[in-house]
Design an enzyme around this catalytic site. Sequence first.
Site, mmCIF file in Angstrom:
data_model
loop_
_atom_site.group_PDB
_atom_site.id
_atom_site.type_symbol
_atom_site.label_atom_id
_atom_site.label_comp_id
_atom_site.label_asym_id
_atom_site.label_seq_id
_atom_site.Cartn_x
_atom_site.Cartn_y
_atom_site.Cartn_z
ATOM 1 N N ALA A 243 0.815 -1.208 0.000
ATOM 2 C CA ALA A 243 0.000 0.000 0.000
ATOM 3 C C ALA A 243 0.858 1.272 0.000
ATOM 4 O O ALA A 243 2.085 1.221 0.036
ATOM 5 C CB ALA A 243 -0.936 -0.012 1.203
ATOM 6 N N HIS A 244 0.172 2.408 -0.017
ATOM 7 C CA HIS A 244 0.826 3.710 -0.156
ATOM 8 C C HIS A 244 1.826 3.996 0.966
ATOM 9 O O HIS A 244 1.604 3.666 2.124
ATOM 10 C CB HIS A 244 -0.223 4.826 -0.207
ATOM 11 C CG HIS A 244 -1.046 4.958 1.048
ATOM 12 N ND1 HIS A 244 -0.648 5.712 2.122
ATOM 13 C CD2 HIS A 244 -2.241 4.411 1.382
ATOM 14 C CE1 HIS A 244 -1.564 5.645 3.075
ATOM 15 N NE2 HIS A 244 -2.532 4.856 2.650
ATOM 16 N N ASN A 245 2.963 4.568 0.583
ATOM 17 C CA ASN A 245 3.996 5.041 1.495
ATOM 18 C C ASN A 245 4.680 3.940 2.300
ATOM 19 O O ASN A 245 5.328 4.227 3.312
ATOM 20 C CB ASN A 245 3.446 6.113 2.443
ATOM 21 C CG ASN A 245 3.131 7.406 1.716
ATOM 22 O OD1 ASN A 245 1.957 7.699 1.468
ATOM 23 N ND2 ASN A 245 4.151 8.171 1.351
ATOM 24 N N SER A 263 1.909 2.847 4.915
ATOM 25 C CA SER A 263 3.006 3.353 5.736
ATOM 26 C C SER A 263 3.661 2.294 6.613
ATOM 27 O O SER A 263 4.135 2.584 7.709
ATOM 28 C CB SER A 263 2.519 4.529 6.603
ATOM 29 O OG SER A 263 2.040 5.583 5.794
#
Length: 330
Positions: A243-245, A263
């Site tokens: 997922a993102h970051n 994250s």
Amino acid sequence: MKSFTIVEINELLKGELVGTCDEQITGAEQLERATAQQITFIGSNKFAKLWEASKASVAIVDAKIKLEPGDNRALIRVKNADLAMATLLEALEPAPPVLEEDIHPTAVVHESVVLGKGCKIGAGCYVGKNVVLGDGVVLYPNVSIFDDSKIGHHTVVWSGTVIRERSEIGNHCIFHINVSIGADGFGYRPSDDGRGLVKIPHIGNVIIGNYVEIGANSCVDRGKFSATIIGDGCKIDNLVQIAHNCILGRSCIMAGHSGLAGSVTLGDGVIIGGSASIKDHTTINSGAVIGAGSGVMGDVDAGKTVLGYPATDARDMLKQWVALKRLSKN
């Protein structure tokens, strides 16, 4: 078809040849399925008992295993049978599909694209504005590379893969069929009136290091603000979600159906088993191992092995399972 004598194979593997065999070896197979023209391998004593009944003429064997070859059969003793077999399979591997034209007539390549030497772009590909492809990049049919992305030299991208805008890909990477790089992250918040969801834009990108391999149908989402980062040498299985970051260190392994929420940070050399799930904003420190099917809800110390749902120290979890099994018998 490639073929080798056992002497040639032994020279390649730098092993110790025990026994004789005059068969030409044309392939490799499991002990139970191998024919006289195929080589097999034995990496543990658990499988040594299958050698006698196997039809294979030759086996690669861990040096620590005590085994005799038998009549007109041979063993190649090596320090590590798994690594030796990897070397041999590389020699036996058939050549990949050949793209006869540098750029297929049906490919759409923007005039601003910078192509390195020896690039191959297959049928139906789309390469957008200001994309940079390094030397020897291969795009198999129906790959899409969107604007301002950069791909390092000798990276191979298989059919159906989509690399979204502003992605940065390193050298010698392999993306298998239908990989998604740089899609929007999954971010929504309830609207003020409580009657819907507001989409949170993700304006970052994806940065992938060198020698990264990503399996079929896996997804790496773009960052919300900065970048989702995959470190050098990471190996990602099929059907994996990043997922993102998220930030992955060097040489991490993620097995099929595992997933990282937003994250998550992985240190170097982290191993995540199949179907494991990692909660958002969690740090898995270097050398940690996450058992298959586990659910990680908090940070994991370096070098630690965790297991279960929720995940805890593997030894403690195994004791709990044993205790529960005993209770069920009472």
